[in-house]
Design a protein around this motif. Structure first.
Motif, PDB file in Angstrom:
ATOM      1  N   HIS A 141      -4.517   1.128   0.108  1.00  0.00           N
ATOM      2  CA  HIS A 141      -5.221   1.791   1.196  1.00  0.00           C
ATOM      3  C   HIS A 141      -6.524   2.328   0.607  1.00  0.00           C
ATOM      4  O   HIS A 141      -6.536   2.869  -0.508  1.00  0.00           O
ATOM      5  N   PRO A 142      -7.645   2.194   1.322  1.00  0.00           N
ATOM      6  CA  PRO A 142      -8.920   2.636   0.741  1.00  0.00           C
ATOM      7  C   PRO A 142      -8.919   4.092   0.301  1.00  0.00           C
ATOM      8  O   PRO A 142      -9.646   4.458  -0.640  1.00  0.00           O
ATOM      9  N   ASP A 143      -8.113   4.936   0.931  1.00  0.00           N
ATOM     10  CA  ASP A 143      -8.052   6.344   0.520  1.00  0.00           C
ATOM     11  C   ASP A 143      -7.472   6.523  -0.876  1.00  0.00           C
ATOM     12  O   ASP A 143      -7.656   7.586  -1.496  1.00  0.00           O
ATOM     13  N   ASP A 144      -6.759   5.507  -1.387  1.00  0.00           N
ATOM     14  CA  ASP A 144      -6.081   5.643  -2.674  1.00  0.00           C
ATOM     15  C   ASP A 144      -6.845   5.021  -3.830  1.00  0.00           C
ATOM     16  O   ASP A 144      -6.469   5.217  -4.993  1.00  0.00           O
ATOM     17  N   SER A 162     -13.846  -2.649  -6.094  1.00  0.00           N
ATOM     18  CA  SER A 162     -13.708  -1.270  -5.608  1.00  0.00           C
ATOM     19  C   SER A 162     -13.102  -0.374  -6.677  1.00  0.00           C
ATOM     20  O   SER A 162     -13.553   0.762  -6.888  1.00  0.00           O
ATOM     21  N   ARG A 197      -5.904  -5.880   6.632  1.00  0.00           N
ATOM     22  CA  ARG A 197      -5.659  -5.018   5.468  1.00  0.00           C
ATOM     23  C   ARG A 197      -5.981  -5.726   4.156  1.00  0.00           C
ATOM     24  O   ARG A 197      -6.226  -5.086   3.130  1.00  0.00           O
ATOM     25  N   ARG A 214       0.812   4.058  -3.039  1.00  0.00           N
ATOM     26  CA  ARG A 214       0.598   5.483  -2.763  1.00  0.00           C
ATOM     27  C   ARG A 214       1.710   6.324  -3.373  1.00  0.00           C
ATOM     28  O   ARG A 214       1.453   7.364  -3.995  1.00  0.00           O
ATOM     29  N   TYR A 235      -8.644  -4.976   1.271  1.00  0.00           N
ATOM     30  CA  TYR A 235      -8.440  -4.176   0.061  1.00  0.00           C
ATOM     31  C   TYR A 235      -7.248  -4.697  -0.749  1.00  0.00           C
ATOM     32  O   TYR A 235      -6.521  -3.933  -1.377  1.00  0.00           O
ATOM     33  N   ASP A 289       0.816  -1.215   0.000  1.00  0.00           N
ATOM     34  CA  ASP A 289       0.000   0.000   0.000  1.00  0.00           C
ATOM     35  C   ASP A 289       0.854   1.273   0.000  1.00  0.00           C
ATOM     36  O   ASP A 289       0.479   2.284  -0.599  1.00  0.00           O
ATOM     37  N   ARG A 343      -8.154   7.347  -6.551  1.00  0.00           N
ATOM     38  CA  ARG A 343      -7.142   8.138  -7.239  1.00  0.00           C
ATOM     39  C   ARG A 343      -6.793   7.554  -8.610  1.00  0.00           C
ATOM     40  O   ARG A 343      -6.371   8.297  -9.499  1.00  0.00           O
TER      41      ARG A 343
END
Length: 532
Positions: free
Chosen positions: A375-378, A419, A410, A346, A413, A342, A381
Motif C-alpha cells: 500500500h503506498p502509505d507503507d 518507490s 493495485r 503492513r 505498487y 499488502d 516505513r
C-alpha cells in the motif's frame, strides 16, 4: 602493502586489463585488483597494481567488465539442486502437457514409490481451472504423486498420495492452511500449511543426496556470476553446508536462514545473527506471514479481483506475528519475514516497528522477503523503521499478467523498486530459485526494463524501474548490508573479500546489452571458480 609485497607470490593474485566497477561510495572505476589470501590488498590502474604487486600471479580479464561478486539474497539452493532430478513442470503450457510429463516419470518409476516434482502454474493454462486429483489418477494408479506449484505454496496430489497422507473428507484444515474441497471432498490441492500432510509422509532426501544436490548446483551458480547466497531452507541443508565447508568443498559464501520452527531451539542455544565466518554464517530466522499471488493466498487489505470473498491467507494472526518477531529479535536474531500481499506487508512492518528497540540494541538487519504488493502509505516505513526490502525482480516480469488479473489497479505498487529506493529503503535482490531462474542478468534486466527481453511487450509500470547501477547495488551492496557484512563485502575495496563477477559487456554504459551479456568469469576469495 610492503608486508604483503614480501609474501610469497603464490599467495597473491592480480586481476588486470579490465574495466572494474568497484561500486564503492565514490563510484571508482579501476583497471586492476590485487588479492592476497582471498582479501583485496590493492585497487587501481594496471600500472599501479603491476608495480606494487609484480610477484603476484597475473590473471588477464581480457577487457572484461568486472563488478563485486553477485549475491543471491533469497534462494532455496539445495531445493534448486534437487529440482534438477525431479519432474520438471516449468514451462508446461497446459494442464494436459503437465499431466503428460508426469506420466513419463510414473512410467519410469517403480510401483509404489513416490513421484514428485515442481513448477506447475495454473495461471498460464488455457484450461482455466486448478488441477485436481482426477487429472493424475488415471496415469498413476500405483504411485503416490505430489507436485509443488511454481510458487511453492500449493501441492497437487493424486488420490493415492492423499491416502498416504491421511487426508480424507473428515480431515480438518490446519492453522494457516487449507485443504481445497469440492462438494465436501478433497480435490487434491493442499494450500500453505496444509502441505504438511504430504511432507510428513514424503520420504525426505538423505544427507548424501542433499550434499550431492548442492554440489550439482554450485557450478550453475558460478556460471551465473553468483559468489554468495542467502539460503532460506532447513536444518538438514544447513548441516550439508557445514559438512561441505569443513571439507573445503563449499565454493561460495552462504548466509543461512533458520526456519521458524527451529527458532526456539536456536534461542535456547544462544545463537545470534552473524555466528560463523566469511564462508558460512547464521543470518536470520525465516518466518511466513501469508501465501502467494500465484496461489491467490497472499494476504490482502481488499479482496482479489473477481473473488469478493477471498482476501488470502494470513498464516498467523497479527498478534502471533508480533510476539514471534519480538521474541526472536530480543534474542539477537534478525527476522526475514515472507510477505506478499499488502495486508501481510503492513502487519510485518507493524511487528518490526514494535521490535525496533531490540533490533537497534543488537544491530539486526530486519528484512521482508518479497514485499511484492505494498500500500503506498507503507512504502516510506521501510526506511523509517530500517527494514530491508529483499526482493526478486524476475517476479516482476513473470508475474505481471497474474498481478493484473488478481490485483487490478493495485498492481501499480507491485514490485515497487523505484518507490522504495526513492524513499530511502535498502534493496537486496535475489532469485527465489527454483521458483525462478538463478540467472542474475535476467533479474537485472527485469529491474531495469520491467519487461521480458523476449516477449516484445511494453514495460510494466516503467515508473518503478531502476538504473543499472541501482540494480547492481541491490545484488552487491544491498545484499551485504542485509546480512550485516557491508564492512567486508559488496564493493571492491582494500580490506574486503576478493569476489568478482566479470561480464563480456559493459552493462552500465550500454544497458541494452543486458539482453545478451554473459558471465565471463567468477572469482570467490581470489580464486577463479568459473571461466567461460
Amino acid at each position: 602493502m610492503e608486508q604483503v609485497r614480501r609474501e610469497e607470490a603464490r599467495e597473491g593474485t592480480r586481476f588486470h586489463n579490465g574495466r572494474i566497477y568497484t561500486l564503492d561510495r565514490s563510484g571508482t572505476v579501476a583497471q586492476a585488483v590485487a588479492a592476497w589470501g582471498g582479501w583485496i590488498v590493492g585497487v587501481g590502474s594496471d600500472a599501479q597494481i603491476r608495480a606494487a604487486f609484480s610477484r603476484f600471479r597475473a590473471v588477464d580479464l581480457a577487457g572484461g567488465v568486472a563488478f563485486p561478486g553477485f549475491t543471491d539474497s533469497h534462494v532455496h539452493f539445495a531445493a534448486f539442486g534437487l529440482s534438477l532430478r525431479t519432474v520438471n513442470l516449468e514451462g508446461a503450457a497446459s494442464l494436459r502437457e503437465a499431466v503428460a510429463r508426469v506420466a513419463q516419470a510414473v512410467a519410469a518409476a517403480k510401483p509404489g514409490t513416490w513421484v514428485w516434482g515442481r513448477g506447475w502454474n495454473k495461471n498460464v493454462w488455457p484450461e482455466g481451472r486448478s488441477p485436481r486429483k482426477e487429472d493424475l489418477d488415471p496415469i498413476s494408479p500405483s504411485n503416490p504423486v505430489a507436485l509443488t506449484s511454481k510458487d511453492g505454496h500449493l501441492v497437487w496430489c493424486n488420490s493415492l498420495a492423499l491416502t498416504r497422507a491421511g487426508v480424507t473428507a473428515d480431515t480438518g484444515d490446519p492453522p494457516g492452511g487449507q485443504i481445497e474441497r469440492a462438494d465436501g471432498l478433497p480435490t487434491g490441492i493442499l494450500k500453505e500449511e496444509a502441505k504438511v500432510f504430504v511432507s510428513r509422509v514424503l520420504p525426505p532426501p538423505g544427507d548424501e543426496e542433499v550434499e550431492s544436490a548442492i554440489l550439482q548446483a554450485l557450478p550453475l551458480a558460478h556460471a551465473a556470476g553468483i559468489t554468495g547466497i542467502h539460503d532460506v531452507e532447513d536444518s538438514r541443508v544447513f548441516g550439508a553446508f557445514q559438512r561441505l565447508h569443513r571439507d573445503g568443498r563449499l565454493s561460495l559464501r552462504v548466509v543461512m536462514g533458520i526456519p521458524e520452527q527451529d527458532a526456539d531451539a536456536a534461542i535456547r542455544l544462544g545463537v545470534r545473527s552473524g555466528l560463523g565466518d566469511q564462508t558460512l554464517r547464521v543470518g536470520f530466522v525465516k518466518i511466513f506471514s501469508d501465501g502467494t499471488l500465484g496461489s491467490q493466498t497472499a494476504s490482502l487489505l481488499e479482496p482479489y479481483e473477481g473473488q469478493p470473498d477471498n482476501v488470502g491467507i494470513a498464516t498467523r494472526t497479527q498478534n502471533e506475528l508480533q510476539v514471534l518477531v519480538r521474541r526472536t529479535s530480543e534474542a539477537g536474531l534478525a527476522c526475514a519475514v515472507h510477505a506478499i500481499g499488502d495486508r501481510a506487508n503492513r502487519w510485518v512492518l507493524d511487528a518490526f516497528e514494535a521490535a525496533q528497540p531490540a533490533a537497534r540494541r543488537f544491530g539486526l538487519r530486519q528484512r521482508i522477503e518479497h514485499a511484492q504488493l505494498l500500500h503506498p502509505d507503507d512504502i516510506g516505513r521501510f526506511a523509517r523503521i530500517g527494514v530491508v526490502a529483499s526482493m526478486q525482480p524476475i517476479h516482476c516480469t513473470s508475474d505481471r499478467d497474474t498481478a493484473d488479473r488478481y490485483w487490478g489497479r493495485r498492481a501499480r505498487y507491485a514490485y515497487a523498486f523505484r518507490s522504495l529506493t526513492d524513499a530511502g529503503a535498502v534493496l537486496a535482490f535475489g532469485s527465489d530459485a527454483p521458483v525462478e531462474t538463478l540467472d542474475v542478468l535476467r533479474g537485472l534486466h527485469a529491474a531495469v526494463f520491467r519487461r521480458d527481453p523476449h516477449d516484445g511487450r511494453d514495460p510494466w509500470y516503467p515508473q518503478e524501474a531502476l538504473t543499472v547501477e541501482e540494480a547492481l547495488r541491490a545484488y552487491t551492496n544491498g545484499a551485504a548490508y542485509a546480512s550485516g557484512e557491508e564492512h567486508v563485502k559488496g564493493s571492491l575495496e582494500e580490506g574486503k573479500v576478493c569476489d568478482l563477477t566479470v561480464l563480456d559487456h559493459d552493462i552500465v554504459r550500454d544497458p541494452s546489452s543486458l539482453a545478451h551479456a554473459r558471465v565471463r568469469m567468477t572469482v570467490v576469495g581470489g580464486q577463479v571458480v568459473f571461466s567461460r
